[in-house]
Design a protein around this motif. Structure first.
Motif, PDB file in Angstrom:
ATOM      1  N   VAL A 191       0.828  -1.199   0.000  1.00  0.00           N
ATOM      2  CA  VAL A 191       0.000   0.000   0.000  1.00  0.00           C
ATOM      3  C   VAL A 191       0.867   1.257   0.000  1.00  0.00           C
ATOM      4  O   VAL A 191       1.960   1.284   0.583  1.00  0.00           O
ATOM      5  CB  VAL A 191      -0.956  -0.007   1.213  1.00  0.00           C
ATOM      6  CG1 VAL A 191      -0.205   0.221   2.523  1.00  0.00           C
ATOM      7  CG2 VAL A 191      -2.066   1.028   1.053  1.00  0.00           C
ATOM      8  N   CYS A 192       0.369   2.298  -0.673  1.00  0.00           N
ATOM      9  CA  CYS A 192       1.029   3.606  -0.668  1.00  0.00           C
ATOM     10  C   CYS A 192       0.397   4.494   0.411  1.00  0.00           C
ATOM     11  O   CYS A 192      -0.568   4.104   1.064  1.00  0.00           O
ATOM     12  CB  CYS A 192       0.891   4.272  -2.030  1.00  0.00           C
ATOM     13  SG  CYS A 192       1.774   3.429  -3.364  1.00  0.00           S
ATOM     14  N   CYS A 193       0.951   5.684   0.590  1.00  0.00           N
ATOM     15  CA  CYS A 193       0.438   6.594   1.615  1.00  0.00           C
ATOM     16  C   CYS A 193       0.561   8.030   1.126  1.00  0.00           C
ATOM     17  O   CYS A 193       1.574   8.397   0.512  1.00  0.00           O
ATOM     18  CB  CYS A 193       1.208   6.418   2.917  1.00  0.00           C
ATOM     19  SG  CYS A 193       0.522   7.319   4.322  1.00  0.00           S
ATOM     20  N   LYS A 194      -0.468   8.826   1.401  1.00  0.00           N
ATOM     21  CA  LYS A 194      -0.440  10.235   1.018  1.00  0.00           C
ATOM     22  C   LYS A 194       0.066  11.097   2.164  1.00  0.00           C
ATOM     23  O   LYS A 194      -0.411  10.997   3.295  1.00  0.00           O
ATOM     24  CB  LYS A 194      -1.835  10.695   0.596  1.00  0.00           C
ATOM     25  CG  LYS A 194      -2.281  10.107  -0.728  1.00  0.00           C
ATOM     26  CD  LYS A 194      -3.610  10.659  -1.179  1.00  0.00           C
ATOM     27  CE  LYS A 194      -4.028  10.003  -2.496  1.00  0.00           C
ATOM     28  NZ  LYS A 194      -5.345  10.496  -2.978  1.00  0.00           N
ATOM     29  N   LEU A 195       1.011  11.943   1.833  1.00  0.00           N
ATOM     30  CA  LEU A 195       1.504  12.960   2.748  1.00  0.00           C
ATOM     31  C   LEU A 195       0.590  14.169   2.572  1.00  0.00           C
ATOM     32  O   LEU A 195       0.884  15.092   1.816  1.00  0.00           O
ATOM     33  CB  LEU A 195       2.962  13.283   2.428  1.00  0.00           C
ATOM     34  CG  LEU A 195       3.774  14.045   3.475  1.00  0.00           C
ATOM     35  CD1 LEU A 195       3.717  13.361   4.833  1.00  0.00           C
ATOM     36  CD2 LEU A 195       5.215  14.178   3.017  1.00  0.00           C
ATOM     37  N   SER A 196      -0.533  14.099   3.241  1.00  0.00           N
ATOM     38  CA  SER A 196      -1.594  15.094   3.071  1.00  0.00           C
ATOM     39  C   SER A 196      -2.442  15.106   4.332  1.00  0.00           C
ATOM     40  O   SER A 196      -2.380  14.190   5.149  1.00  0.00           O
ATOM     41  CB  SER A 196      -2.473  14.726   1.871  1.00  0.00           C
ATOM     42  OG  SER A 196      -3.117  13.473   2.088  1.00  0.00           O
ATOM     43  N   GLY A 197      -3.236  16.161   4.499  1.00  0.00           N
ATOM     44  CA  GLY A 197      -4.241  16.191   5.537  1.00  0.00           C
ATOM     45  C   GLY A 197      -3.736  16.269   6.964  1.00  0.00           C
ATOM     46  O   GLY A 197      -4.546  16.253   7.899  1.00  0.00           O
ATOM     47  N   LEU A 198      -2.441  16.363   7.180  1.00  0.00           N
ATOM     48  CA  LEU A 198      -1.923  16.321   8.542  1.00  0.00           C
ATOM     49  C   LEU A 198      -2.209  17.602   9.316  1.00  0.00           C
ATOM     50  O   LEU A 198      -2.468  17.559  10.529  1.00  0.00           O
ATOM     51  CB  LEU A 198      -0.411  16.042   8.527  1.00  0.00           C
ATOM     52  CG  LEU A 198       0.019  14.713   7.899  1.00  0.00           C
ATOM     53  CD1 LEU A 198       1.527  14.535   8.025  1.00  0.00           C
ATOM     54  CD2 LEU A 198      -0.707  13.536   8.536  1.00  0.00           C
ATOM     55  N   LEU A 199      -2.192  18.724   8.644  1.00  0.00           N
ATOM     56  CA  LEU A 199      -2.413  19.990   9.349  1.00  0.00           C
ATOM     57  C   LEU A 199      -3.799  20.078   9.959  1.00  0.00           C
ATOM     58  O   LEU A 199      -3.971  20.653  11.035  1.00  0.00           O
ATOM     59  CB  LEU A 199      -2.183  21.170   8.400  1.00  0.00           C
ATOM     60  CG  LEU A 199      -0.743  21.598   8.178  1.00  0.00           C
ATOM     61  CD1 LEU A 199      -0.672  22.706   7.129  1.00  0.00           C
ATOM     62  CD2 LEU A 199      -0.108  22.076   9.480  1.00  0.00           C
ATOM     63  N   THR A 200      -4.777  19.512   9.286  1.00  0.00           N
ATOM     64  CA  THR A 200      -6.137  19.590   9.824  1.00  0.00           C
ATOM     65  C   THR A 200      -6.344  18.645  11.002  1.00  0.00           C
ATOM     66  O   THR A 200      -7.375  18.722  11.679  1.00  0.00           O
ATOM     67  CB  THR A 200      -7.179  19.296   8.726  1.00  0.00           C
ATOM     68  OG1 THR A 200      -6.858  18.071   8.073  1.00  0.00           O
ATOM     69  CG2 THR A 200      -7.220  20.410   7.714  1.00  0.00           C
ATOM     70  N   GLU A 201      -5.403  17.753  11.244  1.00  0.00           N
ATOM     71  CA  GLU A 201      -5.467  16.877  12.416  1.00  0.00           C
ATOM     72  C   GLU A 201      -4.672  17.446  13.589  1.00  0.00           C
ATOM     73  O   GLU A 201      -4.652  16.850  14.665  1.00  0.00           O
ATOM     74  CB  GLU A 201      -4.934  15.484  12.065  1.00  0.00           C
ATOM     75  CG  GLU A 201      -5.633  14.806  10.911  1.00  0.00           C
ATOM     76  CD  GLU A 201      -7.127  14.703  11.115  1.00  0.00           C
ATOM     77  OE1 GLU A 201      -7.551  14.364  12.236  1.00  0.00           O
ATOM     78  OE2 GLU A 201      -7.885  14.967  10.147  1.00  0.00           O
ATOM     79  N   ALA A 202      -4.042  18.587  13.381  1.00  0.00           N
ATOM     80  CA  ALA A 202      -3.211  19.201  14.411  1.00  0.00           C
ATOM     81  C   ALA A 202      -3.958  20.348  15.091  1.00  0.00           C
ATOM     82  O   ALA A 202      -5.066  20.723  14.693  1.00  0.00           O
ATOM     83  CB  ALA A 202      -1.908  19.706  13.794  1.00  0.00           C
ATOM     84  N   SER A 203      -3.351  20.905  16.109  1.00  0.00           N
ATOM     85  CA  SER A 203      -3.945  22.037  16.818  1.00  0.00           C
ATOM     86  C   SER A 203      -3.937  23.275  15.931  1.00  0.00           C
ATOM     87  O   SER A 203      -3.189  23.368  14.951  1.00  0.00           O
ATOM     88  CB  SER A 203      -3.158  22.328  18.101  1.00  0.00           C
ATOM     89  OG  SER A 203      -3.167  21.214  18.956  1.00  0.00           O
ATOM     90  N   GLU A 204      -4.761  24.225  16.292  1.00  0.00           N
ATOM     91  CA  GLU A 204      -4.808  25.479  15.543  1.00  0.00           C
ATOM     92  C   GLU A 204      -3.431  26.132  15.527  1.00  0.00           C
ATOM     93  O   GLU A 204      -2.701  26.107  16.519  1.00  0.00           O
ATOM     94  CB  GLU A 204      -5.833  26.424  16.186  1.00  0.00           C
ATOM     95  CG  GLU A 204      -6.099  27.687  15.398  1.00  0.00           C
ATOM     96  CD  GLU A 204      -7.183  28.542  16.024  1.00  0.00           C
ATOM     97  OE1 GLU A 204      -7.460  29.621  15.479  1.00  0.00           O
ATOM     98  OE2 GLU A 204      -7.754  28.122  17.058  1.00  0.00           O
ATOM     99  N   ASN A 205      -3.066  26.682  14.386  1.00  0.00           N
ATOM    100  CA  ASN A 205      -1.772  27.342  14.206  1.00  0.00           C
ATOM    101  C   ASN A 205      -0.591  26.390  14.397  1.00  0.00           C
ATOM    102  O   ASN A 205       0.481  26.790  14.873  1.00  0.00           O
ATOM    103  CB  ASN A 205      -1.627  28.544  15.149  1.00  0.00           C
ATOM    104  CG  ASN A 205      -2.716  29.569  14.947  1.00  0.00           C
ATOM    105  OD1 ASN A 205      -3.060  29.905  13.816  1.00  0.00           O
ATOM    106  ND2 ASN A 205      -3.286  30.074  16.041  1.00  0.00           N
TER     107      ASN A 205
END
Length: 281
Positions: A191-205
């Motif tokens: 399986v491959c993996c996308k390096l994406s969407g991580l910022l929206t799983e983190a705290s604000e700023n």
């Protein structure tokens, strides 16, 4: 090398099938279409994109394919099919006749049953993906990862990619269990993996330091040949801007050899998604 954003969305509210998209999402509650992203792609020097479903309807898939037919830089479309339906294989075969249709994405994160992917009644649809040279995007969260390992072992011929690094709980700095499961899956499947969407799983700023441990683990486990950059725009706007995310990923990968860097920013996505269309590019 094609420089590819391997994950973004469009939506037009008047279409009426984005059940998750409500006014409380503020910045996201408007139309996002071609004219909105084109300046961002130009600034980031992106040559093309993969357009991914945002509604659980075949009608939205046709909407995306129409946009892809009008814009060559939309290199591929990841659509949606009811994979439990008896006629799912037939619909998949029909959609696959369009060269821009590169894969399917069920909205697994919104399904109550964490083991949904292990149902036997999905086998005909999954086999249809394999038979028609289509991919499967896996929109999963950490709670799904034990089941995902089993799922991938059942379908070794399926070309699949984990979206958004399986959405680790960066906000609460939860990394140990996620990292163990991700490493195990990477070792035991293709399986491959996308390096994406991580910022929206983190705290604000959130800053790059908050993202780095998760991004580096993804790169370590899967290797650049199985990692692809994605913006997850416009969902990304909940956390940051398009260019800032591009800059972060470029900084995180700055010390890699040129070949690895090129894989992450286009090569992996091209090999994974564009086997049907590379000859015409």
């Amino acid at each position: 090398m094609l420089r590819i954003d391997a994950h973004h969305h469009f939506w037009k509210l008047s279409r009426g099938d984005y059940s998750w998209l409500t006014p409380d999402l503020n910045v996201l509650y408007r139309d996002f279409l071609v004219s909105d992203i084109q300046p961002l792609l130009t600034q980031a020097k992106m040559d093309g994109t993969i357009l991914v479903q945002a509604a659980d309807t075949v009608e939205e898939t046709h909407f995306m394919l129409e946009l892809a037919a009008q814009h060559d830089w939309i290199l591929g479309v990841v659509g949606w099919v009811d994979m439990e339906a008896a006629n799912a294989p037939e619909i998949i075969r029909e959609l696959s006749q369009n060269p821009k249709l590169v894969g399917i994405r069920p909205m697994i994160q919104d399904i109550e049953d964490d083991e949904w992917m292990l149902q036997d009644n999905l086998r005909p649809a999954i086999q249809a993906l394999i038979d028609n040279n289509l991919t499967l995007d896996l929109l999963v969260q950490p709670r799904h990862l034990p089941h995902l390992k089993t799922f991938l072992s059942r379908y070794p011929d399926l070309r699949a990619v984990i979206d958004h690094g399986a959405k680790p709980d960066i906000r609460n700095k939860a990394i140990e269990t996620w990292s163990q499961h991700v490493g195990d899956i990477a070792r035991t499947s293709n399986v491959c993996c996308k390096l994406s969407g991580l910022l929206t799983e983190a705290s604000e700023n959130a800053e790059i330091e908050d993202i780095a441990p998760y991004a580096f683990h993804i790169l370590k486990c899967f290797g650049p040949e199985r990692v692809m950059f994605g913006s997850d725009w416009p969902v990304l706007l909940l956390a940051n801007t398009y260019q800032n995310w591009v800059d972060m990923v470029e900084q995180l990968t700055a010390d890699l050899p040129q070949a690895d860097w090129e894989a992450i920013f286009g090569g992996t996505a091209a090999k994974f998604y564009l086997t049907k269309t590379m000859e015409t590019l």
